[in-house]
Design a protein around this motif. Structure first.
Motif, PDB file in Angstrom:
ATOM      1  N   HIS A 121       0.849  -1.179   0.000  1.00 13.76           N
ATOM      2  CA  HIS A 121       0.000   0.000   0.000  1.00 13.76           C
ATOM      3  C   HIS A 121       0.893   1.240   0.000  1.00 13.76           C
ATOM      4  N   VAL A 122       0.846   1.989  -1.082  1.00 18.19           N
ATOM      5  CA  VAL A 122       1.682   3.182  -1.236  1.00 18.19           C
ATOM      6  C   VAL A 122       0.899   4.367  -0.685  1.00 18.19           C
ATOM      7  N   ILE A 123       1.210   4.730   0.541  1.00 18.76           N
ATOM      8  CA  ILE A 123       0.509   5.806   1.240  1.00 18.76           C
ATOM      9  C   ILE A 123       1.544   6.710   1.894  1.00 18.76           C
ATOM     10  N   ASN A 124       1.349   8.006   1.805  1.00 17.43           N
ATOM     11  CA  ASN A 124       2.285   8.968   2.378  1.00 17.43           C
ATOM     12  C   ASN A 124       2.102   9.043   3.896  1.00 17.43           C
ATOM     13  N   ILE A 125       3.126   8.573   4.628  1.00 19.27           N
ATOM     14  CA  ILE A 125       3.090   8.715   6.086  1.00 19.27           C
ATOM     15  C   ILE A 125       4.321   9.442   6.611  1.00 19.27           C
ATOM     16  N   GLY A 126       5.312   9.647   5.727  1.00 20.19           N
ATOM     17  CA  GLY A 126       6.573  10.209   6.183  1.00 20.19           C
ATOM     18  C   GLY A 126       6.848  11.616   5.736  1.00 20.19           C
ATOM     19  N   GLY A 127       5.877  12.287   5.096  1.00 21.14           N
ATOM     20  CA  GLY A 127       6.123  13.647   4.614  1.00 21.14           C
ATOM     21  C   GLY A 127       7.260  13.667   3.629  1.00 21.14           C
ATOM     22  N   ASP A 128       8.264  14.537   3.863  1.00 26.28           N
ATOM     23  CA  ASP A 128       9.402  14.600   2.949  1.00 26.28           C
ATOM     24  C   ASP A 128      10.667  14.060   3.612  1.00 26.28           C
ATOM     25  N   ASP A 129      10.510  13.146   4.581  1.00 30.80           N
ATOM     26  CA  ASP A 129      11.637  12.579   5.300  1.00 30.80           C
ATOM     27  C   ASP A 129      12.477  11.724   4.354  1.00 30.80           C
ATOM     28  N   ARG A 130      13.739  12.099   4.166  1.00 26.84           N
ATOM     29  CA  ARG A 130      14.605  11.384   3.242  1.00 26.84           C
ATOM     30  C   ARG A 130      14.895   9.969   3.708  1.00 26.84           C
ATOM     31  N   ARG A 131      14.826   9.740   5.020  1.00 26.95           N
ATOM     32  CA  ARG A 131      15.146   8.425   5.566  1.00 26.95           C
ATOM     33  C   ARG A 131      13.982   7.451   5.456  1.00 26.95           C
ATOM     34  N   LEU A 156      -5.612   4.074  -6.665  1.00 28.18           N
ATOM     35  CA  LEU A 156      -6.926   4.140  -6.036  1.00 28.18           C
ATOM     36  C   LEU A 156      -7.348   5.593  -5.833  1.00 28.18           C
ATOM     37  N   ARG A 157      -6.421   6.419  -5.334  1.00 28.23           N
ATOM     38  CA  ARG A 157      -6.683   7.846  -5.142  1.00 28.23           C
ATOM     39  C   ARG A 157      -5.411   8.626  -5.452  1.00 28.23           C
ATOM     40  N   PRO A 158      -5.482   9.689  -6.252  1.00 27.75           N
ATOM     41  CA  PRO A 158      -4.311  10.529  -6.485  1.00 27.75           C
ATOM     42  C   PRO A 158      -4.148  11.538  -5.343  1.00 27.75           C
ATOM     43  N   SER A 159      -3.042  12.241  -5.329  1.00 28.20           N
ATOM     44  CA  SER A 159      -2.819  13.303  -4.351  1.00 28.20           C
ATOM     45  C   SER A 159      -3.611  14.552  -4.742  1.00 28.20           C
ATOM     46  N   ARG A 160      -3.628  15.521  -3.851  1.00 26.93           N
ATOM     47  CA  ARG A 160      -4.350  16.773  -4.144  1.00 26.93           C
ATOM     48  C   ARG A 160      -3.690  17.504  -5.294  1.00 26.93           C
ATOM     49  N   THR A 161      -2.372  17.621  -5.267  1.00 29.88           N
ATOM     50  CA  THR A 161      -1.611  18.194  -6.375  1.00 29.88           C
ATOM     51  C   THR A 161      -0.313  17.409  -6.527  1.00 29.88           C
ATOM     52  N   GLY A 162       0.228  17.378  -7.732  1.00 31.79           N
ATOM     53  CA  GLY A 162       1.503  16.706  -7.969  1.00 31.79           C
ATOM     54  C   GLY A 162       1.358  15.200  -8.029  1.00 31.79           C
ATOM     55  N   GLY A 163       2.505  14.507  -7.867  1.00 27.99           N
ATOM     56  CA  GLY A 163       2.493  13.050  -7.905  1.00 27.99           C
ATOM     57  C   GLY A 163       2.423  12.477  -9.302  1.00 27.99           C
ATOM     58  N   VAL A 164       2.968  13.202 -10.277  1.00 26.14           N
ATOM     59  CA  VAL A 164       2.977  12.724 -11.669  1.00 26.14           C
ATOM     60  C   VAL A 164       4.007  11.607 -11.821  1.00 26.14           C
ATOM     61  N   SER A 165       3.637  10.537 -12.494  1.00 24.39           N
ATOM     62  CA  SER A 165       4.538   9.419 -12.755  1.00 24.39           C
ATOM     63  C   SER A 165       5.297   9.653 -14.052  1.00 24.39           C
ATOM     64  N   GLU A 293      -7.260  14.887   5.162  1.00 26.62           N
ATOM     65  CA  GLU A 293      -8.138  13.803   5.588  1.00 26.62           C
ATOM     66  C   GLU A 293      -7.581  12.447   5.136  1.00 26.62           C
ATOM     67  N   ASP A 294      -7.499  11.498   6.059  1.00 26.98           N
ATOM     68  CA  ASP A 294      -6.959  10.183   5.740  1.00 26.98           C
ATOM     69  C   ASP A 294      -7.710   9.515   4.598  1.00 26.98           C
ATOM     70  N   ALA A 295      -9.030   9.695   4.559  1.00 31.08           N
ATOM     71  CA  ALA A 295      -9.856   9.022   3.554  1.00 31.08           C
ATOM     72  C   ALA A 295      -9.619   9.553   2.147  1.00 31.08           C
ATOM     73  N   LYS A 296      -8.956  10.697   2.037  1.00 26.17           N
ATOM     74  CA  LYS A 296      -8.699  11.283   0.720  1.00 26.17           C
ATOM     75  C   LYS A 296      -7.233  11.180   0.299  1.00 26.17           C
ATOM     76  N   ARG A 297      -6.373  10.684   1.170  1.00 29.27           N
ATOM     77  CA  ARG A 297      -4.935  10.717   0.897  1.00 29.27           C
ATOM     78  C   ARG A 297      -4.564   9.813  -0.270  1.00 29.27           C
ATOM     79  N   ARG A 298      -3.497  10.192  -0.947  1.00 25.78           N
ATOM     80  CA  ARG A 298      -2.987   9.435  -2.086  1.00 25.78           C
ATOM     81  C   ARG A 298      -2.789   7.966  -1.690  1.00 25.78           C
ATOM     82  N   HIS A 299      -3.279   7.060  -2.552  1.00 25.03           N
ATOM     83  CA  HIS A 299      -3.249   5.638  -2.222  1.00 25.03           C
ATOM     84  C   HIS A 299      -3.115   4.835  -3.513  1.00 25.03           C
ATOM     85  N   LEU A 300      -2.032   4.081  -3.621  1.00 26.27           N
ATOM     86  CA  LEU A 300      -1.826   3.169  -4.729  1.00 26.27           C
ATOM     87  C   LEU A 300      -1.511   1.792  -4.177  1.00 26.27           C
TER      88      LEU A 300
END
Length: 314
Positions: A121-131, A156-165, A293-300
């Motif tokens: 599950h590809v979900i953003n939980i770390g912000g921009d943490d490089r580690r 399943l859900r894209p991000s609000r902005t950005g996240g282009v592959s 909102e967790d229910a709207k967060r980017r999810h692949l």
């Protein structure tokens, strides 16, 4: 070192590809009907995400079509794009089974982390943490390969902005370097030591003991391993130094791969699925801003897999 151009249909440039709509494949009622039937068979067989295999997820009337997708990955352009995947039709548990079952007909799904997960599950939980592992944060990811042969990414859900592959053919880049700066291919074939990101065994070095080639061949098949971030972190932490030629080779590789000529950018929308030959192609993701909102967060959903025929010969 006698280096020759790599001849393969996956040696494409972005300007040679048709628009996404023209070469992507639409999932229709035929596919959905077979997914439904296969899901019932898998449940009847008592299969789980840990045990699911192609034999207990039969695809019947679309089996030959899926075999053609597999051929596109191995001996074609190395990129298969599907659209209209029925993500709203199923629960997340059923969707995981269908997605994994489809992957089982393309190869052998493998674990993606020390958790043993065959569906990631590809979900953003770390912000921009490089580690943080790349698939768990929102920072930009430059073109790279993953640690597997093939990759599947289902939006399943894209991000609000950005996240282009983005996708680029590493072997097309190889051939351009050969024709313009051949002296830079030597360091890429010799390879670079990679940071292990804390996943080394006790007593092991935090970086690989030996250089990992960017370009290599196995039984005549080309292979690409390119994770610039792992190289840079190893150098930043002073585990070793790069020569001027080694650094120039990396920079020229990146310059070509990220150019509009070579990099094909696309936004994966909900229900779009990309299968990628990770031995030949690079992939990237632009930085993104997510919903609060967790229910709207980017999810692949992600798959890592190896081709089934590689278990006996490649």
């Amino acid at each position: 070192m006698d280096i020759k151009p790599i001849q393969h249909p996956a040696a494409w440039t972005a300007i040679e590809l048709p628009p996404k709509r023209e070469f992507s494949i639409s999932i229709d009622e035929r596919h959905v009907l077979e997914f439904d039937r296969a899901l019932i068979k898998a449940r009847e067989a008592g299969a789980s995400l840990e045990t699911l295999a192609s034999h207990n997820f039969p695809l019947g009337n679309i089996a030959e079509e899926v075999a053609d997708w597999r051929t596109r990955l191995v001996t074609g352009v190395g990129l298969v794009l599907l659209r209209n995947f029925p993500i709203e039709r199923y629960s997340i548990q059923d969707l995981e089974m269908i997605y994994l079952g489809l992957g089982c007909h393309l190869g052998v799904p493998v674990s993606q982390s020390n958790l043993g997960d065959r569906v990631g599950h590809v979900i953003n939980i770390g912000g921009d943490d490089r580690r943080e592992r790349a698939y768990r944060n929102s920072r930009e990811l430059s073109l790279h390969t993953d640690r597997c042969d093939y990759i599947g990414m289902l939006c399943l859900r894209p991000s609000r902005t950005g996240g282009v592959s983005g996708y680029a053919s590493a072997i097309a880049v190889h051939n351009r370097i050969l024709s313009t700066r051949p002296e830079l291919l030597g360091p890429l074939y010799e390879g670079y030591r990679l940071h292990r990101f804390g996943e080394q065994l006790p007593g092991e070095s935090p970086v690989t003991d030996h250089p990992v080639p960017v370009f290599s061949f196995s039984d005549g098949w080309p292979n690409v391993v390119y994770i610039r971030g792992y190289i840079d972190l190893a150098v930043d932490e002073k585990h070793y130094e790069l020569s001027d030629l080694q650094l120039e080779a990396l920079d020229y590789f990146d310059e070509l791969a990220h150019s509009e000529e070579f990099c094909f950018d696309t936004m994966l929308e909900p229900g779009e699925l990309a299968f990628t030959n990770n031995c030949l192609l690079l992939h990237r993701r632009t930085a993104f801003e997510d919903y609060q909102e967790d229910a709207k967060r980017r999810h692949l959903l992600r798959l890592w897999f190896i081709p089934g025929w590689r278990t006996h010969r490649r």
